[in-house]
Motif scaffolding. Structure first.
Motif, PDB file in Angstrom:
ATOM      1  N   SER A  11       0.984  -1.143  -0.107  1.00 33.03           N
ATOM      2  CA  SER A  11       0.003   0.139  -0.048  1.00 33.03           C
ATOM      3  C   SER A  11       0.868   1.205   0.027  1.00 33.03           C
ATOM      4  N   ARG A  12       0.355   2.364  -0.383  1.00 30.20           N
ATOM      5  CA  ARG A  12       1.006   3.572  -0.600  1.00 30.20           C
ATOM      6  C   ARG A  12       1.664   3.957   0.695  1.00 30.20           C
ATOM      7  N   LEU A  13       3.158   3.960   0.629  1.00 27.21           N
ATOM      8  CA  LEU A  13       4.053   4.450   1.675  1.00 27.21           C
ATOM      9  C   LEU A  13       3.953   6.065   2.200  1.00 27.21           C
ATOM     10  N   VAL A  16       8.645   6.036   6.873  1.00 28.11           N
ATOM     11  CA  VAL A  16       9.599   4.932   6.788  1.00 28.11           C
ATOM     12  C   VAL A  16      10.822   5.279   7.603  1.00 28.11           C
ATOM     13  N   VAL A  17      11.475   4.270   8.299  1.00 34.77           N
ATOM     14  CA  VAL A  17      12.785   4.330   8.586  1.00 34.77           C
ATOM     15  C   VAL A  17      13.629   3.955   7.525  1.00 34.77           C
ATOM     16  N   LEU A  18      14.677   4.424   7.325  1.00 38.98           N
ATOM     17  CA  LEU A  18      15.792   4.082   6.422  1.00 38.98           C
ATOM     18  C   LEU A  18      17.161   4.008   7.133  1.00 38.98           C
ATOM     19  N   GLY A  19      17.620   2.838   7.247  1.00 40.78           N
ATOM     20  CA  GLY A  19      18.923   2.606   8.124  1.00 40.78           C
ATOM     21  C   GLY A  19      20.048   3.906   7.487  1.00 40.78           C
ATOM     22  N   THR A  20      21.127   3.737   8.111  1.00 42.60           N
ATOM     23  CA  THR A  20      22.113   4.426   7.651  1.00 42.60           C
ATOM     24  C   THR A  20      23.662   3.760   7.599  1.00 42.60           C
ATOM     25  N   ALA A  21      24.312   4.264   6.762  1.00 47.59           N
ATOM     26  CA  ALA A  21      25.652   3.700   6.533  1.00 47.59           C
ATOM     27  C   ALA A  21      26.771   4.468   7.052  1.00 47.59           C
ATOM     28  N   VAL A  69       7.721  10.728   0.636  1.00 46.88           N
ATOM     29  CA  VAL A  69       7.463   9.860   1.818  1.00 46.88           C
ATOM     30  C   VAL A  69       8.494  10.471   2.820  1.00 46.88           C
ATOM     31  N   LYS A  70       7.725  10.420   4.187  1.00 46.41           N
ATOM     32  CA  LYS A  70       8.427  11.236   5.352  1.00 46.41           C
ATOM     33  C   LYS A  70       9.442  10.119   5.772  1.00 46.41           C
ATOM     34  N   VAL A  71      10.754  10.192   5.908  1.00 51.48           N
ATOM     35  CA  VAL A  71      11.880   9.421   6.107  1.00 51.48           C
ATOM     36  C   VAL A  71      12.403   9.629   7.361  1.00 51.48           C
ATOM     37  N   PHE A  72      12.615   8.816   8.503  1.00 50.30           N
ATOM     38  CA  PHE A  72      13.344   8.955   9.591  1.00 50.30           C
ATOM     39  C   PHE A  72      14.527   8.155   9.406  1.00 50.30           C
ATOM     40  N   ARG A  73      15.676   8.601   9.942  1.00 54.77           N
ATOM     41  CA  ARG A  73      17.118   8.008   9.982  1.00 54.77           C
ATOM     42  C   ARG A  73      17.304   7.803  11.447  1.00 54.77           C
ATOM     43  N   PRO A  74      18.160   6.606  11.702  1.00 60.84           N
ATOM     44  CA  PRO A  74      18.573   6.464  13.187  1.00 60.84           C
ATOM     45  C   PRO A  74      19.592   7.548  13.473  1.00 60.84           C
ATOM     46  N   LYS A  75      19.860   7.627  15.024  1.00 62.12           N
ATOM     47  CA  LYS A  75      20.810   8.558  15.215  1.00 62.12           C
ATOM     48  C   LYS A  75      21.967   7.788  14.969  1.00 62.12           C
ATOM     49  N   ILE A  76      23.225   8.666  14.658  1.00 62.30           N
ATOM     50  CA  ILE A  76      24.361   7.945  14.279  1.00 62.30           C
ATOM     51  C   ILE A  76      25.135   7.532  15.387  1.00 62.30           C
ATOM     52  N   ILE A  77      25.440   6.242  15.417  1.00 60.53           N
ATOM     53  CA  ILE A  77      26.470   5.567  16.687  1.00 60.53           C
ATOM     54  C   ILE A  77      27.811   5.312  15.988  1.00 60.53           C
ATOM     55  N   GLU A  78      28.879   5.931  16.672  1.00 58.56           N
ATOM     56  CA  GLU A  78      30.289   5.867  15.956  1.00 58.56           C
ATOM     57  C   GLU A  78      30.770   4.327  15.797  1.00 58.56           C
ATOM     58  N   SER A 297      16.534  -2.640   4.817  1.00 60.13           N
ATOM     59  CA  SER A 297      17.117  -1.595   5.262  1.00 60.13           C
ATOM     60  C   SER A 297      16.354  -0.453   5.614  1.00 60.13           C
ATOM     61  N   THR A 298      14.899  -1.071   5.261  1.00 64.00           N
ATOM     62  CA  THR A 298      13.714  -0.143   5.413  1.00 64.00           C
ATOM     63  C   THR A 298      12.667  -0.718   6.513  1.00 64.00           C
ATOM     64  N   MET A 299      12.166   0.427   7.270  1.00 59.52           N
ATOM     65  CA  MET A 299      11.007  -0.157   8.211  1.00 59.52           C
ATOM     66  C   MET A 299       9.813   0.773   8.101  1.00 59.52           C
ATOM     67  N   PRO A 300       8.795   0.195   7.290  1.00 63.40           N
ATOM     68  CA  PRO A 300       7.767   1.158   7.068  1.00 63.40           C
ATOM     69  C   PRO A 300       6.970   1.366   8.331  1.00 63.40           C
ATOM     70  N   LEU A 301       6.393   2.732   8.398  1.00 67.06           N
ATOM     71  CA  LEU A 301       5.635   2.896   9.771  1.00 67.06           C
ATOM     72  C   LEU A 301       4.181   3.254   9.351  1.00 67.06           C
ATOM     73  N   VAL A 302       4.108   4.104   7.962  1.00 63.82           N
ATOM     74  CA  VAL A 302       2.862   4.283   7.726  1.00 63.82           C
ATOM     75  C   VAL A 302       2.697   3.921   6.339  1.00 63.82           C
ATOM     76  N   ARG A 303       1.551   3.232   6.169  1.00 64.99           N
ATOM     77  CA  ARG A 303       0.880   2.974   4.767  1.00 64.99           C
ATOM     78  C   ARG A 303      -0.550   3.204   4.500  1.00 64.99           C
ATOM     79  N   ASP A 304      -1.014   3.887   3.477  1.00 62.96           N
ATOM     80  CA  ASP A 304      -2.468   4.219   3.555  1.00 62.96           C
ATOM     81  C   ASP A 304      -3.278   3.128   3.466  1.00 62.96           C
TER      82      ASP A 304
END
Length: 304
Positions: A11-13, A16-21, A69-78, A297-304
């Motif tokens: 369904s329409r996203l 989402v959380v998108l990881g970070t490298a 799409v609203k994208v959340f990223r994790p806080k960076i851990i060194e 590498s993605t975690m959907p939070l809201v889909r329609d």
């Protein structure tokens, strides 16, 4: 507040959380690696470079921004791998379920606290310790919840077995109105081509009624046939052992018509386009060396 809502994969996203490298850390030692594919690349000296992986993830971020799409990223851990956001938690309906992940990875969840703080506390679920379940093994299909597991007696010896039968029972109890179906997955600590780390390594729905599947990812033919019968043989794209290894089933849907896919998946992308999908191609081959791709590498939070 975030109004969580995820009932299927396509369904329409909206969020989402998108990881970070970023600050991904040094190349791990073989002892530190969690999966056979990473070990293969550590041994070969081809383990992915942080700068390349950052570039790949930004390509996905750009696709999300294109579709608003609203994208959340994790806080960076060194010096810490935070790419695979799907492993650490997942959403079913309006519930945010924390995974009991490998102990070394607990910090990954802490790095999402700024997201968790926006969720109604009554919708946050932390399973008991005996329950092992990771988001890559949990696939939603409206009334169905498909769960990858491993039923071998040597489950405790397999670092590649991430979801146990207690995990399946836990989801059944939490969602009594859903049809919860578990699938016994093939595991290998030594050969990545025979290791379905999660269910999304050998199966994923796309669109309204189609899917991508790898037969030998399932230990029991009846599990494989269950999906063939449910989706219809003509609606499935059948991937080869090498395509499974390259993570062809690990694409990610923005909606029922738009799929983000790896640019080198020529056979798959051609099939998707022949079925009228818009395919947003991105480079993700470096990230795939860690046995994970777009869905991981993605975690959907809201889909329609």
């Amino acid at each position: 507040m975030l109004s969580l809502n995820v009932t299927n994969e396509t369904s329409r996203l909206r969020a989402v959380v998108l990881g970070t490298a970023v600050s991904n850390g040094d190349v791990p030692s073989i002892e530190e690696a969690y999966d056979p594919k990473s070990i293969e690349h550590i041994k070969a000296g081809t383990y992915p470079d942080e700068a390349d992986m950052i570039k790949e993830m930004e390509a996905v971020n750009n696709v999300f921004s294109k579709y608003d799409v609203k994208v959340f990223r994790p806080k960076i851990i060194e010096n810490y791998n935070q790419i695979f956001a799907r492993d650490i938690a997942f959403v079913i309906d309006n519930k945010f379920i924390k995974a009991n992940i490998l102990p070394d990875r607990e910090q990954e969840l802490d790095a999402l606290q700024h997201v968790i703080d926006q969720i109604n506390p009554t919708d946050i679920v932390k399973p008991p310790e005996a329950v092992h379940i990771e988001g890559g093994d949990v696939m939603l299909w409206n009334d169905y919840i498909f769960i990858g597991t491993y039923k071998g007696e040597d489950y405790p010896d397999h670092i590649t077995a991430r979801t146990n039968l207690e995990g399946v029972q836990f989801i059944k109890a939490l969602f009594p109105n859903k049809i919860v179906k578990e699938f016994d997955l093939a595991k290998s600590k030594t050969e990545a081509r025979d290791n379905a780390l999660h269910l999304d390594c050998c199966f994923q729905p796309v669109g309204k009624d189609k899917g991508i599947i790898y037969k030998d990812g399932f230990r029991a033919e009846s599990d494989y046939m269950y999906l063939v019968d449910l989706f219809g043989a003509d609606n499935l794209f059948y991937i080869t052992r090498d395509e499974m290894y390259n993570m062809n089933s690990n694409v990610f849907s923005i909606d029922e018509h738009i799929v983000i896919s790896e640019e080198k998946f020529v056979r798959l992308n051609t099939w998707l386009r022949s079925k009228d999908f818009i395919v947003e191609e991105v480079p993700y081959a470096e990230i795939s060396k860690q046995e994970g791709l777009l869905r991981c590498s993605t975690m959907p939070l809201v889909r329609d």
